[in-house]
Scaffold this motif. Structure first.
Motif, PDB file in Angstrom:
ATOM      1  N   ARG A  59      24.258  95.874 -21.353  1.00  0.00           N
ATOM      2  CA  ARG A  59      24.163  95.550 -19.929  1.00  0.00           C
ATOM      3  C   ARG A  59      23.249  94.341 -19.694  1.00  0.00           C
ATOM      4  NH1 ARG A  59      26.913  99.086 -16.957  1.00  0.00           N
ATOM      5  NH2 ARG A  59      27.349 101.146 -17.859  1.00  0.00           N
ATOM      6  N   ARG A  60      22.132  94.299 -20.397  1.00  0.00           N
ATOM      7  CA  ARG A  60      21.251  93.147 -20.229  1.00  0.00           C
ATOM      8  C   ARG A  60      21.945  91.871 -20.728  1.00  0.00           C
ATOM      9  NH1 ARG A  60      14.730  92.886 -21.408  1.00  0.00           N
ATOM     10  NH2 ARG A  60      14.391  91.006 -20.159  1.00  0.00           N
ATOM     11  N   ARG A  61      22.646  91.990 -21.858  1.00  0.00           N
ATOM     12  CA  ARG A  61      23.396  90.845 -22.381  1.00  0.00           C
ATOM     13  C   ARG A  61      24.423  90.345 -21.369  1.00  0.00           C
ATOM     14  NH1 ARG A  61      23.452  86.679 -25.726  1.00  0.00           N
ATOM     15  NH2 ARG A  61      23.107  86.042 -23.570  1.00  0.00           N
ATOM     16  N   LEU A  62      25.233  91.259 -20.846  1.00  0.00           N
ATOM     17  CA  LEU A  62      26.311  90.869 -19.946  1.00  0.00           C
ATOM     18  C   LEU A  62      25.780  90.387 -18.610  1.00  0.00           C
ATOM     19  CD1 LEU A  62      28.859  93.697 -20.795  1.00  0.00           C
ATOM     20  CD2 LEU A  62      28.872  91.336 -21.597  1.00  0.00           C
ATOM     21  N   ASP A  63      24.733  90.998 -18.122  1.00  0.00           N
ATOM     22  CA  ASP A  63      24.131  90.519 -16.868  1.00  0.00           C
ATOM     23  C   ASP A  63      23.646  89.080 -17.017  1.00  0.00           C
ATOM     24  OD1 ASP A  63      24.589  92.893 -15.535  1.00  0.00           O
ATOM     25  OD2 ASP A  63      22.575  93.699 -15.883  1.00  0.00           O
ATOM     26  N   SER A  64      23.085  88.737 -18.173  1.00  0.00           N
ATOM     27  CA  SER A  64      22.595  87.367 -18.374  1.00  0.00           C
ATOM     28  C   SER A  64      23.748  86.366 -18.490  1.00  0.00           C
ATOM     29  CB  SER A  64      21.712  87.296 -19.621  1.00  0.00           C
ATOM     30  OG  SER A  64      22.456  87.400 -20.815  1.00  0.00           O
ATOM     31  N   ILE A  65      24.916  86.835 -18.899  1.00  0.00           N
ATOM     32  CA  ILE A  65      26.091  85.958 -18.966  1.00  0.00           C
ATOM     33  C   ILE A  65      26.671  85.729 -17.570  1.00  0.00           C
ATOM     34  CG2 ILE A  65      28.505  85.840 -19.746  1.00  0.00           C
ATOM     35  CD1 ILE A  65      27.559  87.262 -22.321  1.00  0.00           C
TER      36      ILE A  65
END
Length: 762
Positions: free
Chosen positions: A113-119
């Motif tokens: 989730r943190r990865r995708l939110d940053s994308i």
């Protein structure tokens, strides 16, 4: 009179703009020497002024002044890399290439989730997101599907039902799916700042930048910084840790990248789509565990530039039980480092000691985990002698030199050759001398993964070759041959190859006499494409320069015939397609007159489609355009037009005509050609049982209109004769195998580079 007056005013402006009068006079003198007379120079200047304006005339004058100065006192550019490549480009709202964001995931649900939110929070908007999962056993897929639904407009998923066996299998698969000009592989357990893409995209305004990477902070499972990028950069690239830069891959490999991987992880990098990079099909590379990314970068950036930005951050998550830490404790890590050494030897021109430093660094890692009393075990895993044997001979670094990115056989052939070399995994860079304004359609012909260099001063050519590690510079135009020889005068380690496309036999005697001694001193090998190219050169000169014949060739490509109806052409009509620069000597006017006369003798309607730009296009279009004479200007997809037509048409009376590429284009499109009997055209059209077309004779380089009209009308109305010509096309086109051509050029490069390459012990 008005034209002469304008020309005089232009000459005065140019002279006034020069910093000193003598260089300007020297430039004028060089132009007169090259073209043969003041009258020819004035005519050339007037044509440039008409088509390119004062800017074009000033550009030509500046080039001549630079070349004249080099001839008087050949020297080298001694500036910095920043001065050579220019500053890091500023952001430009008009520059927004599509970015493919690839997220390869395997069991990283806690971090997704943190990865995708940053994308999805990126301030740069022109992206597609490709979410991959390699048969995870946690709830990764549910998370990925949730984000895919929420961002359905720009997101795709690709889930494996069986684990691929390694992350590089996933990379290769995702790159097949990616449609963006640029690619960001955003690993599933990392994250970044919102300006990551916006900051790195701007580097790619420089068309030689192949990869740009950002500052990386190493973080733990909780996201706490455990090691900042400055320490890594200070160790590997001292002096560059806190500043943005653009450097050549060659320089970086020899300074640091050949010793340690300077890109901390792939999440920190944005790169040009590698297209059909041969490495991606290498099963051994796909099965690597830790060093595959390093090898990927080495292949990707070769021959080009690399950028770095400290103005945004990537956060690289380090797991105590993670793959990287575990692999470094296994023997396979050191075996992979030997593989890196093999690839460095195969790909790069390495300075003294680079590989030994690589091995020393690997041994330090080994000792930190195994102790200092286990050297024999390390030697069994990593051997430089074994790496050298596995690497085999290295192809040299090639600089392909283009006169300009404009239409024309001598101008587009170096693009074709550069593309073929790149396809085969060679190190090739392209230098555009920009003697004429770039035609965007021609620019698009060059593969996006071939680094394109355009210098603001020709005097930087020598420094460019040195910084890129160039071993062979290859030019294709008499003017480019001469200029390159001037500016490489102090670069004896760079060998120069020229390919003759027909210009030398057309040269004014004074110009040829001036150029020949320079060729004697500087040119290492000459390739010719037609027997007529040999005429100006003595047998002794040809023997000394190893004249080698290599026939032109073009690669087959997908063809989508243009719909005749869009041009108002009936399906039963007979269509000729003429593609060339719109010069008088290419026979545009004679083609129009012959087709008009042939129409009077024909039962079928005959159309002439003219493709190209130049003075004849401007002169003839207002007078002759009609329902059957079609002026289309420049078209990048000429085979689609040949395929729409019944025949190609090349009524050239150009004395320099050698082996015209448009004949090959027409044959690849499946169409025979009506052409003048000039240069290599008769041999080019030879089939198994006759000609793939029809030839007519020139009379002292002039065209008999009535005779040509008879040929056109005869072919248009004799279906049996036309069928025989068309049957010969598949046999004729077999002569133009690009694989055969590029292998022959590789052999030439290898021979001349080996003859001039200094002995180095990596």
């Amino acid at each position: 009179m008005r034209g002469a007056s304008v020309l005089r005013r232009g000459a005065w402006r140019i002279a006034r703009a020069a910093s000193r009068p003598f260089p300007a006079l020297a430039g004028l003198g060089r132009a007169i020497s090259y073209y043969g007379s003041l009258r020819l120079v004035a005519g050339k200047a007037w044509r440039v002024l008409r088509h390119e304006g004062w800017a074009g005339l000033r550009r030509r004058a500046r080039v001549m002044i630079e070349v004249a100065a080099a001839a008087r006192a050949p020297g080298g550019f001694a500036g910095t890399a920043d001065a050579l490549y220019g500053a890091v480009p500023e952001p430009d709202a008009g520059f927004a290439p599509r970015v493919s964001v690839i997220v390869p995931n395997y069991n990283h649900a806690p971090y997704l989730r943190r990865r995708l939110d940053s994308i999805y929070a990126q301030t740069y908007g022109n992206v597609e997101v490709i979410l991959l999962d390699d048969c995870s056993s946690d709830d990764s897929r549910e998370i990925l599907l949730d984000y895919a639904r929420r961002h359905a407009g720009n997101t795709r998923t690709c889930f494996n039902e069986v684990n691929s066996g390694g992350v590089f299998h996933q990379w290769a698969r995702a790159l097949e799916l990616a449609t963006g000009e640029l690619v960001w592989i955003a690993e599933s357990d990392d994250y970044c700042e919102p300006n990551f893409l916006a900051e790195l995209v701007r580097y790619f305004r420089n068309e030689a930048v192949m990869l740009a990477f950002a500052r990386t902070d190493f973080v733990d499972d909780a996201g706490t910084v455990v090691w900042p990028m400055e320490r890594l950069m200070a160790e590997r690239l001292p002096g560059l840790a806190n500043k943005p830069f653009i450097r050549s891959a060659h320089a970086l490999v020899n300074q640091a990248w050949g010793v340690k991987n300077i890109v901390p992880n792939v999440s920190s990098a944005l790169f040009r789509h590698p297209g059909s990079l041969p490495l991606l099909q290498d099963a051994k590379w796909r099965d690597l565990r830790l060093c595959g990314d390093w090898i990927f970068y080495l292949h990707l950036v070769r021959g080009g530039l690399v950028g770095y930005s400290p103005a945004t951050k990537n956060y690289y998550r380090q797991h105590d039980r993670g793959t990287a830490f575990a692999t470094r404790k296994r023997d396979t890590y050191y075996q992979e480092l030997e593989t890196v050494a093999t690839e460095l030897l195969r790909l790069y021109r390495l300075g003294d000691g680079v590989l030994q430093a690589n091995r020393d660094a690997a041994y330090q890692d080994w000792c930190s985990l195994r102790g200092f009393d286990t050297r024999p075990a390390f030697d069994r895993l990593y051997s430089l002698d074994r790496a050298r044997a596995a690497a085999g001979p290295r192809q040299p670094n090639i600089l392909m030199v283009g006169f300009a990115l404009i239409a024309g056989g001598g101008e587009t052939f170096p693009i074709t050759l550069a593309n073929q070399l790149k396809r085969r995994g060679q190190a090739v860079s392209f230098l555009n001398f920009r003697y004429s304004p770039t035609e965007p359609g021609v620019r698009r012909m060059l593969r996006a993964d071939v680094p394109l260099f355009e210098l603001d001063a020709l005097g930087k050519v020598g420094a460019l070759c040195e910084d890129l590690g160039i071993e062979v510079a290859h030019s294709h135009h008499a003017w480019s041959d001469s200029v390159l020889a001037d500016f490489l005068a102090r670069q004896p380690g760079v060998r120069q190859v020229v390919t003759l496309h027909g210009m030398y036999e057309m040269m004014a005697p004074q110009a040829f006499a001036e150029l020949l001694p320079k060729m004697e001193r500087r040119i290492d090998r000459v390739v010719y494409t037609a027997e007529k190219n040999l005429r100006p050169f003595s047998a002794d000169f040809r023997a000394r320069k190893g004249f080698t014949r290599i026939d032109n060739a073009l690669e087959p490509k997908d063809i989508h015939p243009v719909d005749r109806a869009t041009l108002g052409i009936g399906e039963g009509d007979f269509v000729l397609c003429l593609v060339s620069r719109a010069l008088r000597e290419k026979g545009w006017e004679e083609a129009i007159l012959a087709v008009t006369k042939a129409q009077q003798r024909s039962a079928r309607t005959i159309h002439l489609v003219l493709i190209g730009e130049g003075e004849e296009y401007d002169r003839l279009k207002p007078v002759h355009e009609s329902g059957t004479i079609h002026f289309l200007g420049f078209r990048p997809n000429i085979r689609d037009y040949f395929a729409m037509a019944d025949m190609g048409f090349l009524p050239s009376r150009f004395p320099g005509e050698s082996a015209p590429l448009v004949v090959i284009d027409s044959l690849w499109a499946g169409r025979p050609v009506i052409a003048s009997r000039i240069g290599e055209i008769p041999r080019m059209l030879e089939g198994r049982d006759g000609l793939a077309g029809a030839l007519f004779d020139l009379e002292d380089f002039s065209i008999d209109i009535d005779r040509l009209a008879t040929v056109v009308a005869g072919v248009a109305n004799d279906s049996v004769a036309y069928g025989r010509m068309r049957d010969q096309v598949p046999h004729a086109v077999r002569k133009f195998d690009p694989e055969v051509m590029v292998v022959k050029y590789e052999s030439v490069y290898q021979e001349v580079a080996a003859a001039g390459r200094p002995e180095v012990t990596p």
